[in-house]
Design a protein around this motif. Structure first.
Motif, mmCIF file in Angstrom:
data_model
loop_
_atom_site.group_PDB
_atom_site.id
_atom_site.type_symbol
_atom_site.label_atom_id
_atom_site.label_comp_id
_atom_site.label_asym_id
_atom_site.label_seq_id
_atom_site.Cartn_x
_atom_site.Cartn_y
_atom_site.Cartn_z
ATOM 1 N N ALA A 417 0.745 -1.117 -0.047
ATOM 2 C CA ALA A 417 0.002 0.137 0.035
ATOM 3 C C ALA A 417 0.912 1.346 0.098
ATOM 4 N N GLY A 418 1.882 1.330 0.720
ATOM 5 C CA GLY A 418 2.937 2.370 0.861
ATOM 6 C C GLY A 418 3.449 2.773 -0.534
ATOM 7 N N CYS A 419 3.942 1.453 -1.342
ATOM 8 C CA CYS A 419 4.267 1.635 -2.740
ATOM 9 C C CYS A 419 3.169 2.226 -3.583
ATOM 10 N N LEU A 420 2.280 1.762 -3.484
ATOM 11 C CA LEU A 420 0.929 2.118 -4.556
ATOM 12 C C LEU A 420 0.603 3.561 -4.121
ATOM 13 N N ASN A 421 0.505 3.973 -2.905
ATOM 14 C CA ASN A 421 0.362 5.451 -2.744
ATOM 15 C C ASN A 421 1.332 6.392 -3.284
ATOM 16 N N GLU A 422 2.407 5.873 -3.112
ATOM 17 C CA GLU A 422 3.699 6.802 -3.615
ATOM 18 C C GLU A 422 3.535 6.899 -5.058
ATOM 19 N N ALA A 423 3.101 6.048 -5.864
ATOM 20 C CA ALA A 423 2.711 5.884 -7.207
ATOM 21 C C ALA A 423 1.844 6.620 -7.710
ATOM 22 N N MET A 424 0.659 6.656 -6.955
ATOM 23 C CA MET A 424 -0.629 7.145 -7.253
ATOM 24 C C MET A 424 -0.868 8.565 -7.157
ATOM 25 N N ALA A 465 4.812 -4.491 -8.837
ATOM 26 C CA ALA A 465 6.127 -4.130 -9.564
ATOM 27 C C ALA A 465 5.493 -3.350 -10.911
ATOM 28 N N ARG A 466 4.333 -4.076 -11.654
ATOM 29 C CA ARG A 466 3.693 -3.519 -12.763
ATOM 30 C C ARG A 466 3.029 -2.211 -12.554
ATOM 31 N N ALA A 467 2.398 -2.163 -11.292
ATOM 32 C CA ALA A 467 1.270 -0.996 -10.907
ATOM 33 C C ALA A 467 2.515 0.324 -10.538
ATOM 34 N N ILE A 468 3.601 0.215 -10.069
ATOM 35 C CA ILE A 468 4.384 1.040 -9.660
ATOM 36 C C ILE A 468 5.710 1.350 -10.484
ATOM 37 N N GLY A 469 6.018 0.551 -11.319
ATOM 38 C CA GLY A 469 7.080 0.696 -12.108
ATOM 39 C C GLY A 469 8.437 0.083 -11.732
ATOM 40 N N LYS A 470 8.427 -0.648 -10.429
ATOM 41 C CA LYS A 470 9.721 -0.834 -10.013
ATOM 42 C C LYS A 470 9.375 -1.952 -8.919
ATOM 43 N N GLU A 471 10.546 -2.506 -8.356
ATOM 44 C CA GLU A 471 10.258 -3.535 -7.522
ATOM 45 C C GLU A 471 9.820 -3.050 -6.013
#
Length: 492
Positions: A417-424, A465-471
């Motif tokens: 969720a932290g990764c997705l939030n940073e990308a969103m 990874a696909r959603a945020i563009g990185k691992e």
């Protein structure tokens, strides 16, 4: 029909029966009279017997051997990946063991609930010992000489290992503990006081469910001891609970479960009743429930809107302004219950359970010592003593129903969720402006496109990874928590 078509027709029937079994579980938690528990155990065992027989049907192996995989598209390959994995696992577990686990865990649920109500660990320990023995036997069959806990993890987060989780959790624990100590030394926000009508809570909670995109024409909201979401496709149900002194318990449990439910409702309809037609893993699932609940639902923008809704639902709630309300919603407080924990301390609850259940499965922790071990670890991690079993080792339903390996996916979901939030956020420049109006449409649409619609098409870590563009890593979550709580508590 081709071999692939025959296999998928067979699989659709299996998926449909699995949904029926899931509905029995939902009913047990919400509607079933308590006295029906022994019979329900037999019903669940019978269903599991039917499902297990289908999962190990020798025709599956024949179909898998016959199918010309080079002729399949991406969806076909993904379906075979899931079917092959499930078949390999199912054929390792004897049918009698699978049925016995279903029977015992169904009955154990009621025994746990009564023991929790009676504050009696001793009343639950014999049943817990039986569940652990059965799950250990299952884990040994699945591991085939490998690590038993790793084998159990595959049911909830395919591809992960205890060692990988331990490394991630080891990076989180000191950072979370350090931030919590800084917060404890700072001036705390006030607390919400008063009595909040429980019928009004349920009315507002259903409004919140719709606000976050939950389609009530294919779902419903009921009460349960332990909030959960159930089902997939066209029938996805959620539960919540009410407390007259703590409306946030109801409201945020609902938003959390709506995150799970919207994931299931948003999966590509073409995948209905196929292996791809449900959430790919519990870690990815939890990423949706946690980002709905926390990064969206507990944001400064959204709580400003919720502040007005609370005053409308309950009258004057005794909070002077939206900023104070935001700080109250995100207050870091002492408490015992994982599901009620603030964002900062929640993962510490999970990390404790991860260590304890690994020790139970390995035999390093005896069942009769689990309460003492829980209380000792809780005091060490949180700095105060457990006051009663329902606030300690009896608070969670998971072990009673055999969900060993499930707990760590909660923290993995927070990391995702932290990764997705940073990308969103950069993808939706007006996000805070929208949330301040109670408008979650752009955020939920982004999550649907990035994560939810894919269902089981990709492997769990690959989805993120696909959603945020990185691992994915734990760093975005730590950055988010530090920024949020240092601001709220005026640290630094």
């Amino acid at each position: 029909m081709s071999a692939y078509d025959e296999l998928m027709e067979f699989q659709r029937e299996t998926e449909a029966l699995s949904q029926v079994a899931g509905r029995l579980g939902w009913d047990q938690e919400t509607m079933m009279p308590r006295g029906a528990a022994p019979q329900r155990g037999e019903e669940m065992a019978a269903m599991e017997g039917v499902l297990h027989a289908r999962r190990v049907d020798s025709r599956i192996a024949d179909w898998l051997d016959t199918i010309e995989e080079s002729s399949l598209d991406e969806v076909g390959h993904a379906n075979l990946r899931h079917i092959r994995r499930d078949y390999d696992r199912a054929t390792k577990v004897p049918a009698k063991l699978a049925a016995r686990i279903a029977r015992v865990t169904s009955q154990a649920q009621g025994i746990w609930a009564q023991a929790r109500e009676d504050e009696s660990v001793a009343a639950f320990l014999p049943t817990l010992a039986e569940v652990i023995a059965l799950k250990r036997e299952e884990g040994q069959a699945l591991a085939a000489g490998g690590d038993v806990y790793d084998a159990m993890l595959q049911d909830y987060e395919p591809g992960t290992t205890a060692a990988a989780l331990e490394a991630m959790f080891g990076a989180l624990r000191p950072e979370l503990t350090s931030l919590r100590e800084a917060v404890r030394a700072a001036e705390a926000p006030p607390v919400l006081e008063g009595v909040f009508d429980e019928a009004a809570q349920m009315k507002l909670t259903r409004q919140l469910a719709k606000t976050f995109g939950y389609d009530m024409s294919m779902g419903r909201v009921d009460k349960a001891v332990h909030p959960f979401a159930s089902g997939s496709g066209l029938d996805v149900r959620i539960t919540t609970r009410t407390n007259a002194l703590d409306p946030f318990n109801c409201l945020y449990s609902t938003i959390h479960e709506v995150g799970h439910a919207c994931y299931e409702q948003s999966i590509d309809p073409a995948y209905l009743l196929t292996p791809l037609g449900k959430g790919v893993s519990m870690g990815v699932h939890e990423s949706q429930s946690r980002i709905y609940e926390n990064q969206l639902g507990r944001s400064r923008a959204f709580t400003g809107w919720l502040f007005d809704q609370m005053n409308e639902a309950f009258g004057d709630i005794g909070v002077k302004d939206a900023d104070t309300f935001y700080r109250i919603v995100n207050r870091v407080s002492e408490g015992f219950i994982r599901t009620e924990a603030d964002e900062l301390q929640y993962n510490l609850h999970v990390l404790m359970r991860f260590d304890l259940e690994r020790a139970l499965m390995s035999g390093d922790l005896a069942v009769e010592d689990v309460e003492a071990a829980w209380n000792e670890r809780f005091a060490a991690d949180f700095g105060y003593a457990v006051d009663r079993p329902s606030n300690g080792v009896l608070q969670d339903v998971h072990w009673s129903v055999g969900l060993f390996g499930y707990f760590p996916t909660y923290t993995l979901g927070n990391v995702y969720a932290g990764c997705l939030n940073e990308a969103m956020r950069p993808a939706i420049p007006t996000l805070d402006e929208d949330l301040a109006k109670g408008d979650t449409n752009k955020a939920t649409a982004w999550l649907k496109q990035a994560v939810q619609t894919h269902g089981g098409l990709y492997e769990p870590r690959d989805v993120i990874a696909r959603a945020i563009g990185k691992e994915p890593s734990e760093e975005p979550l730590l950055r988010y928590l530090k920024a949020k709580f240092m601001d709220i508590y005026k640290i630094g």
